[in-house]
Design a protein around this motif. Structure first.
Motif, PDB file in Angstrom:
ATOM      1  N   PRO A  10       0.394  13.029   0.440  1.00 17.23           N
ATOM      2  CA  PRO A  10       0.907  12.123  -0.575  1.00 17.23           C
ATOM      3  C   PRO A  10      -0.206  11.794  -1.566  1.00 17.23           C
ATOM      4  O   PRO A  10      -1.375  11.791  -1.225  1.00 17.23           O
ATOM      5  N   VAL A  11       0.190  11.512  -2.784  1.00 19.20           N
ATOM      6  CA  VAL A  11      -0.806  11.300  -3.837  1.00 19.20           C
ATOM      7  C   VAL A  11      -1.740  10.146  -3.520  1.00 19.20           C
ATOM      8  O   VAL A  11      -2.918  10.204  -3.844  1.00 19.20           O
ATOM      9  N   VAL A  12      -1.266   9.114  -2.837  1.00 20.42           N
ATOM     10  CA  VAL A  12      -2.140   7.989  -2.506  1.00 20.42           C
ATOM     11  C   VAL A  12      -3.283   8.464  -1.617  1.00 20.42           C
ATOM     12  O   VAL A  12      -4.439   8.125  -1.844  1.00 20.42           O
ATOM     13  N   MET A  13      -2.960   9.291  -0.623  1.00 20.29           N
ATOM     14  CA  MET A  13      -3.998   9.801   0.256  1.00 20.29           C
ATOM     15  C   MET A  13      -4.937  10.730  -0.499  1.00 20.29           C
ATOM     16  O   MET A  13      -6.144  10.675  -0.312  1.00 20.29           O
ATOM     17  N   THR A  14      -4.386  11.581  -1.327  1.00 21.15           N
ATOM     18  CA  THR A  14      -5.217  12.505  -2.088  1.00 21.15           C
ATOM     19  C   THR A  14      -6.144  11.737  -3.018  1.00 21.15           C
ATOM     20  O   THR A  14      -7.329  12.039  -3.109  1.00 21.15           O
ATOM     21  N   LEU A  15      -5.613  10.733  -3.698  1.00 21.74           N
ATOM     22  CA  LEU A  15      -6.449   9.948  -4.603  1.00 21.74           C
ATOM     23  C   LEU A  15      -7.516   9.177  -3.827  1.00 21.74           C
ATOM     24  O   LEU A  15      -8.640   9.035  -4.300  1.00 21.74           O
ATOM     25  N   ALA A  16      -7.158   8.715  -2.614  1.00 25.88           N
ATOM     26  CA  ALA A  16      -8.163   8.017  -1.804  1.00 25.88           C
ATOM     27  C   ALA A  16      -9.305   8.957  -1.454  1.00 25.88           C
ATOM     28  O   ALA A  16     -10.475   8.587  -1.526  1.00 25.88           O
ATOM     29  N   VAL A  17      -8.981  10.184  -1.082  1.00 23.06           N
ATOM     30  CA  VAL A  17     -10.026  11.158  -0.759  1.00 23.06           C
ATOM     31  C   VAL A  17     -10.849  11.479  -1.994  1.00 23.06           C
ATOM     32  O   VAL A  17     -12.077  11.509  -1.948  1.00 23.06           O
ATOM     33  N   PRO A 152     -18.189  15.815  11.115  1.00 21.57           N
ATOM     34  CA  PRO A 152     -18.972  14.927  10.251  1.00 21.57           C
ATOM     35  C   PRO A 152     -18.381  14.828   8.847  1.00 21.57           C
ATOM     36  O   PRO A 152     -18.462  13.779   8.215  1.00 21.57           O
ATOM     37  N   LEU A 153     -17.783  15.904   8.368  1.00 19.99           N
ATOM     38  CA  LEU A 153     -17.197  15.899   7.031  1.00 19.99           C
ATOM     39  C   LEU A 153     -15.994  14.963   6.969  1.00 19.99           C
ATOM     40  O   LEU A 153     -15.901  14.115   6.082  1.00 19.99           O
ATOM     41  N   ILE A 154     -15.072  15.099   7.920  1.00 21.48           N
ATOM     42  CA  ILE A 154     -13.908  14.205   7.936  1.00 21.48           C
ATOM     43  C   ILE A 154     -14.370  12.766   8.123  1.00 21.48           C
ATOM     44  O   ILE A 154     -13.892  11.858   7.443  1.00 21.48           O
ATOM     45  N   ASP A 155     -15.326  12.555   9.012  1.00 21.99           N
ATOM     46  CA  ASP A 155     -15.832  11.204   9.246  1.00 21.99           C
ATOM     47  C   ASP A 155     -16.414  10.597   7.973  1.00 21.99           C
ATOM     48  O   ASP A 155     -16.224   9.411   7.693  1.00 21.99           O
ATOM     49  N   SER A 156     -17.110  11.408   7.179  1.00 21.66           N
ATOM     50  CA  SER A 156     -17.719  10.881   5.952  1.00 21.66           C
ATOM     51  C   SER A 156     -16.677  10.523   4.899  1.00 21.66           C
ATOM     52  O   SER A 156     -16.942   9.710   4.014  1.00 21.66           O
ATOM     53  N   LEU A 157     -15.489  11.097   5.001  1.00 22.18           N
ATOM     54  CA  LEU A 157     -14.423  10.828   4.030  1.00 22.18           C
ATOM     55  C   LEU A 157     -13.465   9.730   4.487  1.00 22.18           C
ATOM     56  O   LEU A 157     -12.735   9.174   3.676  1.00 22.18           O
ATOM     57  N   ALA A 158     -13.447   9.439   5.768  1.00 17.49           N
ATOM     58  CA  ALA A 158     -12.431   8.571   6.346  1.00 17.49           C
ATOM     59  C   ALA A 158     -12.888   7.127   6.432  1.00 17.49           C
ATOM     60  O   ALA A 158     -13.452   6.705   7.433  1.00 17.49           O
ATOM     61  N   VAL A 159     -12.627   6.367   5.376  1.00 18.61           N
ATOM     62  CA  VAL A 159     -12.937   4.939   5.428  1.00 18.61           C
ATOM     63  C   VAL A 159     -11.767   4.133   5.969  1.00 18.61           C
ATOM     64  O   VAL A 159     -11.927   2.978   6.336  1.00 18.61           O
ATOM     65  N   ASP A 160     -10.595   4.748   6.007  1.00 16.34           N
ATOM     66  CA  ASP A 160      -9.413   4.114   6.576  1.00 16.34           C
ATOM     67  C   ASP A 160      -8.452   5.218   7.022  1.00 16.34           C
ATOM     68  O   ASP A 160      -8.724   6.407   6.847  1.00 16.34           O
ATOM     69  N   ASP A 161      -7.327   4.815   7.607  1.00 14.14           N
ATOM     70  CA  ASP A 161      -6.369   5.796   8.124  1.00 14.14           C
ATOM     71  C   ASP A 161      -5.816   6.693   7.024  1.00 14.14           C
ATOM     72  O   ASP A 161      -5.623   7.889   7.227  1.00 14.14           O
ATOM     73  N   ALA A 162      -5.548   6.129   5.852  1.00 12.55           N
ATOM     74  CA  ALA A 162      -4.981   6.918   4.755  1.00 12.55           C
ATOM     75  C   ALA A 162      -5.955   7.995   4.275  1.00 12.55           C
ATOM     76  O   ALA A 162      -5.562   9.132   4.034  1.00 12.55           O
ATOM     77  N   SER A 163      -7.219   7.645   4.155  1.00 15.67           N
ATOM     78  CA  SER A 163      -8.192   8.637   3.690  1.00 15.67           C
ATOM     79  C   SER A 163      -8.449   9.691   4.764  1.00 15.67           C
ATOM     80  O   SER A 163      -8.654  10.860   4.457  1.00 15.67           O
TER      81      SER A 163
END
Length: 197
Positions: A10-17, A152-163
């Motif tokens: 979804p665009v919200v998740m994409t924009l969060a990333v 480590p890459l996913i962890d660095s991008l994931a500040v919340d569940d959506a990201s």
């Protein structure tokens, strides 16, 4: 939900990333090569998310023994992405197609493409494909979850569940282009996970 609908974030998740990418690009400019941020080490030499099973697999087509590490090294060479490069740009036809589709999806939903977005799109897919190789091309729910929680890459991008879900979505979508034979397993495991990692 269909696999196709599930794989496109979804665009919200994409924009969060993408928002995180912009922040990661600013905050890690002076980072060391060992940082886990996508701008400093997008394609790790060894993902650390899987262990080769006894080192060898059997090639079903030829019956010959194939060393998973040698296969992974050949994959890396074929992708033409220098290990440790701070930014990645599409080089192969499959990479160009992945980037073109992800960019079109993002821009169609009001997002803005960037160098960081391209780097992370490629890095997420490449890392998943390396994990497939090191797991003998066997990705089940357990292997999928292990990859997601130890990357480590996913962890660095994931500040919340959506990201986190946005990063996972881009990763799974990337396997369709970069290791299409393994993509159905990634898609199935993602569907089975139901967003629970």
């Amino acid at each position: 939900m269909s696999i196709t609908a599930h794989v496109r974030p979804p665009v919200v998740m994409t924009l969060a990333v993408v928002g995180l990418l912009a922040l990661a690009g600013c905050s890690s400019a002076g980072g060391s090569a060992g940082d886990a941020s996508p701008t400093s080490s997008p394609v790790p030499a060894e993902s650390g998310t899987s262990t080769p099973a006894a080192g060898d697999d059997i090639d079903e087509a030829s019956g010959e023994t194939v060393d998973a590490l040698a296969e992974r090294d050949a994959f890396i060479a074929d992708q033409q992405q220098p290990v440790g490069q701070p930014t990645l740009t599409a080089k192969t036809p499959a990479q160009h197609e992945l980037v073109a589709q992800q960019r079109a999806h993002l821009e169609a939903n009001g997002g803005q493409w960037s160098e960081q977005a391209e780097t992370v799109t490629l890095a997420l897919g490449l890392d998943a494909c390396e994990t497939s190789i090191l797991n003998g091309h066997e990705i089940d729910l357990a292997a999928f979850r292990t990859h997601v929680v130890t990357s480590p890459l996913i962890d660095s991008l994931a500040v919340d569940d959506a990201s986190r879900e946005g990063a996972v979505s881009i990763m799974v979508f990337g396997t369709r282009f970069l290791c299409p034979d393994d993509a159905p397993q990634w898609e199935q495991a993602w569907t089975e996970s139901g967003g629970e990692y």
